[in-house]
Design an enzyme around this catalytic site. Structure first.
Site, mmCIF file in Angstrom:
data_model
loop_
_atom_site.group_PDB
_atom_site.id
_atom_site.type_symbol
_atom_site.label_atom_id
_atom_site.label_comp_id
_atom_site.label_asym_id
_atom_site.label_seq_id
_atom_site.Cartn_x
_atom_site.Cartn_y
_atom_site.Cartn_z
ATOM 1 N N ASP A 19 0.830 -1.197 0.000
ATOM 2 C CA ASP A 19 0.000 0.000 0.000
ATOM 3 C C ASP A 19 0.870 1.255 0.000
ATOM 4 O O ASP A 19 0.605 2.215 -0.745
ATOM 5 C CB ASP A 19 -0.923 -0.014 1.219
ATOM 6 C CG ASP A 19 -1.794 1.222 1.321
ATOM 7 O OD1 ASP A 19 -2.726 1.373 0.505
ATOM 8 O OD2 ASP A 19 -1.533 2.062 2.205
ATOM 9 N N GLU A 56 -1.650 -5.550 -3.978
ATOM 10 C CA GLU A 56 -0.713 -4.778 -3.158
ATOM 11 C C GLU A 56 0.406 -5.668 -2.630
ATOM 12 O O GLU A 56 1.570 -5.244 -2.560
ATOM 13 C CB GLU A 56 -1.449 -4.121 -1.989
ATOM 14 C CG GLU A 56 -2.347 -2.972 -2.395
ATOM 15 C CD GLU A 56 -3.055 -2.325 -1.219
ATOM 16 O OE1 GLU A 56 -3.354 -1.125 -1.294
ATOM 17 O OE2 GLU A 56 -3.320 -3.031 -0.227
#
Length: 226
Positions: free
Chosen positions: A47, A118
């Site tokens: 992220d 991610e």
């Protein structure tokens, strides 16, 4: 299976165990009889890596002001964008899922796909540095949302900017409930302004519920102004 994915993303791992971990959902690890690493920690790192790469891209590709850049970045790293990228590379076919998630359609669930995307970005970063992560992000994420076109409203940012027109405004989001089985959770969130509830939202994840609450709050605030 992971070798096929390496071919698809165009990156060969020096430490393939990183990719295996990125593809391992918590449900699989929980059901395993032996200790297995899952991808939650990688998701956290991915992220941040994704946010930096996208912010750098937008800074150099667009001369728009900070507020617009913030909204654009949010659009390019949102769950929908990540899930679309995951679908394009067939990521769901490579995931290791527990029986419940498998039966509940986890391979096609946006939240699981976005988290796994991610995690793959983080695995590339740890294995080959920023250049490796950048290659994946440029190829499969940045092409998803053109700089000139946004497709997902970031209601939380919009609400924040709206209330900041006055000084000393405090927004707060609170998770007030959740229901349903693990593979099909429903979250309820309330957003308050200076202690007063101004919106309520629901969603399949806490993030989605917060966005829905912010959308509701914006509608309520504009109604009050009318």
């Amino acid at each position: 299976m992971s070798h096929q994915l390496e071919t698809i993303i165009g990156y060969k791992f020096k430490h393939p165990e990183l990719l295996e971990t990125a593809l391992t959902h918590t449900s699989y690890a929980n059901e395993s009889r032996t200790p297995v690493k899952h991808n939650e920690r990688l998701e956290f790192l991915g992220d941040s890596v994704l946010s930096v790469v996208v912010a750098d891209y937008l800074f150099h590709q667009s001369g728009r002001p900070e507020g617009e850049l913030t909204r654009m970045r949010a659009d390019m790293v949102c769950e929908t964008t990540l899930a679309n990228a995951a679908n394009r590379i067939g990521l769901g076919n490579h995931l290791l899922l527990g029986h419940g998630e498998e039966q509940g359609g986890g391979r096609s669930r946006d939240s699981i796909l976005a988290d796994a995307m991610e995690s793959v970005i983080a695995a590339c970063f740890l294995d080959g540095g920023l250049d490796a992560a950048l290659q994946v992000v440029r190829t499969f994420i940045l092409v998803e949302v053109p700089v000139t076109k946004l497709h997902n409203a970031d209601y939380k940012t919009e609400l924040q900017e709206l209330v900041q027109q006055k000084k000393n405004q405090v927004l707060a989001y609170e998770l007030v409930g959740q229901s349903g089985p693990d593979h099909d959770k429903q979250f309820s969130v309330e957003v308050s302004l200076n202690g007063a509830i101004i919106g309520k939202g629901i969603g399949s994840s806490k993030k989605k519920a917060e966005q829905d609450a912010a959308r509701c709050a914006i509608e309520n605030l504009f109604q009050d102004k009318a």
